[in-house]
Design an enzyme around this catalytic site. Structure first.
Site, PDB file in Angstrom:
ATOM      1  N   PRO A 101       0.713  -1.521  -0.189  1.00  0.00           N
ATOM      2  CA  PRO A 101      -0.096  -0.222  -0.385  1.00  0.00           C
ATOM      3  C   PRO A 101       0.995   0.845   0.176  1.00  0.00           C
ATOM      4  O   PRO A 101       2.062   1.496   0.491  1.00  0.00           O
ATOM      5  CB  PRO A 101      -0.799  -0.225   1.369  1.00  0.00           C
ATOM      6  N   MET A 102       0.903   1.804  -1.266  1.00  0.00           N
ATOM      7  CA  MET A 102       1.340   3.349  -1.260  1.00  0.00           C
ATOM      8  C   MET A 102       0.416   4.502  -1.441  1.00  0.00           C
ATOM      9  O   MET A 102      -0.122   4.646  -2.154  1.00  0.00           O
ATOM     10  CB  MET A 102       2.593   3.554  -2.293  1.00  0.00           C
ATOM     11  N   CYS A 111       2.685   3.883   9.907  1.00  0.00           N
ATOM     12  CA  CYS A 111       1.972   5.747   9.629  1.00  0.00           C
ATOM     13  C   CYS A 111       2.365   6.215  10.148  1.00  0.00           C
ATOM     14  O   CYS A 111       1.925   6.726  11.601  1.00  0.00           O
ATOM     15  CB  CYS A 111       0.791   5.658   8.751  1.00  0.00           C
ATOM     16  N   GLY A 136      10.716  -3.765   2.958  1.00  0.00           N
ATOM     17  CA  GLY A 136      11.218  -2.740   3.280  1.00  0.00           C
ATOM     18  C   GLY A 136      12.946  -3.508   1.958  1.00  0.00           C
ATOM     19  O   GLY A 136      13.550  -4.374   2.374  1.00  0.00           O
ATOM     20  N   GLN A 182      -6.673  -0.620   3.830  1.00  0.00           N
ATOM     21  CA  GLN A 182      -5.988  -0.743   4.518  1.00  0.00           C
ATOM     22  C   GLN A 182      -6.665   0.391   5.127  1.00  0.00           C
ATOM     23  O   GLN A 182      -6.956   1.412   4.412  1.00  0.00           O
ATOM     24  CB  GLN A 182      -4.882  -0.589   4.644  1.00  0.00           C
TER      25      GLN A 182
HETATM   26  C1  LIG Z   1       5.251   6.941  -0.733  1.00  0.00           C
HETATM   27  C2  LIG Z   1       5.178   5.777  -0.175  1.00  0.00           C
HETATM   28  C3  LIG Z   1       3.462   6.418   0.336  1.00  0.00           C
HETATM   29  C4  LIG Z   1       3.382   4.456   1.240  1.00  0.00           C
HETATM   30  N1  LIG Z   1       2.153   5.080   1.596  1.00  0.00           N
HETATM   31  C5  LIG Z   1       1.903   3.520   2.508  1.00  0.00           C
HETATM   32  C6  LIG Z   1       0.922   3.447   3.337  1.00  0.00           C
HETATM   33  O1  LIG Z   1      -0.890   4.258   2.967  1.00  0.00           O
HETATM   34  N2  LIG Z   1       0.791   2.275   4.342  1.00  0.00           N
HETATM   35  C7  LIG Z   1       1.424   1.740   4.350  1.00  0.00           C
HETATM   36  O2  LIG Z   1       1.343   0.929   5.587  1.00  0.00           O
HETATM   37  N3  LIG Z   1       3.043   1.857   4.303  1.00  0.00           N
HETATM   38  C8  LIG Z   1       2.321   3.011   3.158  1.00  0.00           C
HETATM   39  N4  LIG Z   1       4.513   2.953   2.380  1.00  0.00           N
HETATM   40  C9  LIG Z   1       5.268   2.007   3.139  1.00  0.00           C
HETATM   41  C10 LIG Z   1       5.007   0.712   2.413  1.00  0.00           C
HETATM   42  O3  LIG Z   1       4.111   0.632   2.223  1.00  0.00           O
HETATM   43  C11 LIG Z   1       6.826  -0.094   2.428  1.00  0.00           C
HETATM   44  O4  LIG Z   1       6.053  -0.913   3.204  1.00  0.00           O
HETATM   45  C12 LIG Z   1       8.235   0.551   2.938  1.00  0.00           C
HETATM   46  O5  LIG Z   1       8.491   1.641   1.084  1.00  0.00           O
HETATM   47  C13 LIG Z   1       8.822   0.609   2.942  1.00  0.00           C
HETATM   48  O6  LIG Z   1       8.877  -0.710   1.057  1.00  0.00           O
HETATM   49  P1  LIG Z   1      10.515  -0.414  -0.432  1.00  0.00           P
HETATM   50  O7  LIG Z   1      11.367  -0.069   0.622  1.00  0.00           O
HETATM   51  O8  LIG Z   1       9.562  -1.384  -0.960  1.00  0.00           O
HETATM   52  O9  LIG Z   1       9.425   0.830  -0.958  1.00  0.00           O
HETATM   53  C14 LIG Z   1       4.068   3.960   2.048  1.00  0.00           C
HETATM   54  C15 LIG Z   1       5.867   4.441   0.801  1.00  0.00           C
HETATM   55  C16 LIG Z   1       6.056   5.340  -0.058  1.00  0.00           C
HETATM   56  C17 LIG Z   1       7.448   5.076  -0.452  1.00  0.00           C
END
Ligand SMILES: Cc1cc2nc3c(=O)[nH]c(=O)nc-3n(C[C@H](O)[C@H](O)[C@H](O)COP(=O)(O)O)c2cc1C
Length: 330
Positions: A9-10, A93, A194, A63
């Site tokens: 989720p982003m 968050c 991550g 979520q």
């Molecule tokens: C722009 C952005 C928005 C995100 N929004 C959420 C979110 O809404 N909910 C959530 O649980 N994590 C959110 N995350 C965290 C990601 O889901 C993920 O756990 C984190 O980026 C680590 O993974 P990665 O290294 O593959 O980026 C967000 C991350 C980014 C970069």
């Protein structure tokens, strides 16, 4: 779930178009990100619009965030009538709008409340309730493996863990050893998140931590091949080549078309600025193209910039003079 790779989720990024694209490239699960439980209970139109989904993206999770069990329970009851497959509760968050009101990462500091929230959600639905955690509030209070165990007892069906603390934000490295510990502590599926930047990282996380699924976030931006290439590596032990510029262009246009279909041209043009910039990342003249993309006011302009860059005009696009021909066929 066959494919062990999911789209993270982003907030502000994994809109319906991104989710459908990720799905078509093999993501096993996608999420509608960060919906306020309170706003759902208040009937916020804007919040309900975020829930718009398409059967093609299922299984899809929603979520939610919040810090009050009764509000979470009411929000979950509302979600029961939506065509979704699981409800995820955000406990990671860090932004004040979320963590400042007892929800999100704040729940890492209040394990009892975190469990009450999960129990309230579980008591209000037959759908699986999952939780997405960070490692802990800060370096001195890392508690994800223990908290995961408590949340399992409270009824959680799976735990996703991004093993950085709230205080860390995105700095430093994700500590995958916490995913290993969490997996050892619980009997429910664990989703690792991550620093999965490549198919090899995804395979390494699965092997090293024993997690059940890997979540890809930043590496999937403008790069749905993150899913297909990871699946190829896992299934056939082969590293597929990076997509060609032409493949990138075609997928970008498809993404754009879906955004227009679901969100209208104005919103699509604004959102496509960042998506298009990600799709062209790494290409020759990408920096110049990004500048032009940022000044573009319509999706047509954005697509023109990208097509000029790739030096290719899609036949059906040029034949009737614009990107709209894609919109009618997708
Ligand atoms: C722009 C952005 C928005 C995100 N929004 C959420 C979110 O809404 N909910 C959530 O649980 N994590 C959110 N995350 C965290 C990601 O889901 C993920 O756990 C984190 O980026 C680590 O993974 P990665 O290294 O593959 O980026 C967000 C991350 C980014 C970069």
């Amino acid at each position: 779930m066959d494919a062990p790779v999911v789209l993270a989720p982003m907030s502000g990024i994994t809109d319906i178009a991104s989710r459908l694209i990720a799905k078509s490239f093999g993501a096993a699960l996608v999420y509608i990100p960060l919906i306020s439980a309170k706003a759902l209970c208040l009937g916020s139109r804007k919040t309900f619009d975020l829930l718009i989904s398409d059967a093609a993206e299922r299984p899809v999770g929603v979520q939610i965030f919040g810090g009050e069990p009764d509000i979470i329970a009411r929000a979950v009851e509302i979600l029961n009538s939506h065509p979704i497959d699981l409800i995820d509760i955000n406990m990671g968050c860090p932004v004040p709008k979320v963590a400042g009101h007892a929800g999100g990462a704040s729940l890492l500091r209040t394990p009892k409340l975190a469990c009450e929230i999960v129990a309230a959600a579980v008591g209000s639905t037959n759908k699986p309730v999952t939780v997405k955690l960070r490692a802990g509030w800060d370096e001195s209070t890392i508690n994800a493996p223990e908290l995961a165990q408590m949340l399992e007892k409270a009824g959680a069906s799976a735990i996703a863990l991004h093993p950085r603390t709230k205080a860390q934000g995105f700095a430093g490295k994700a500590d995958w050893s916490l995913i290993t510990l969490t997996k050892k502590n619980v009997n429910i599926p664990v989703i690792g998140s991550g620093d999965v930047h490549s198919p090899n990282d995804a395979r390494q996380m699965l092997e090293e931590t024993g997690c059940d699924l890997v979540m890809i976030a930043r590496a999937a931006q403008g790069n749905p091949w993150a899913f297909s290439r990871t699946l190829t590596l896992l299934e056939r032990n082969e590293l597929a080549p990076e997509p060609s510029q032409s493949e990138r262009l075609h997928t970008m246009v498809r993404h754009c078309t879906l955004l227009v279909k679901y969100e209208g041209e104005r919103t699509a043009a604004l959102k496509m600025r960042k998506h298009a910039a990600w799709y062209v990342k790494g290409m020759k003249n990408a920096a110049k193209a990004r500048e032009k993309i940022n000044r573009s006011k319509t999706v047509g302009e954005i697509i023109d910039v990208c097509q000029a860059m790739v030096g290719e005009w899609h036949e059906s696009c040029s034949s009737d003079g614009g990107w709209k021909c894609f919109a009618t066929t997708d």
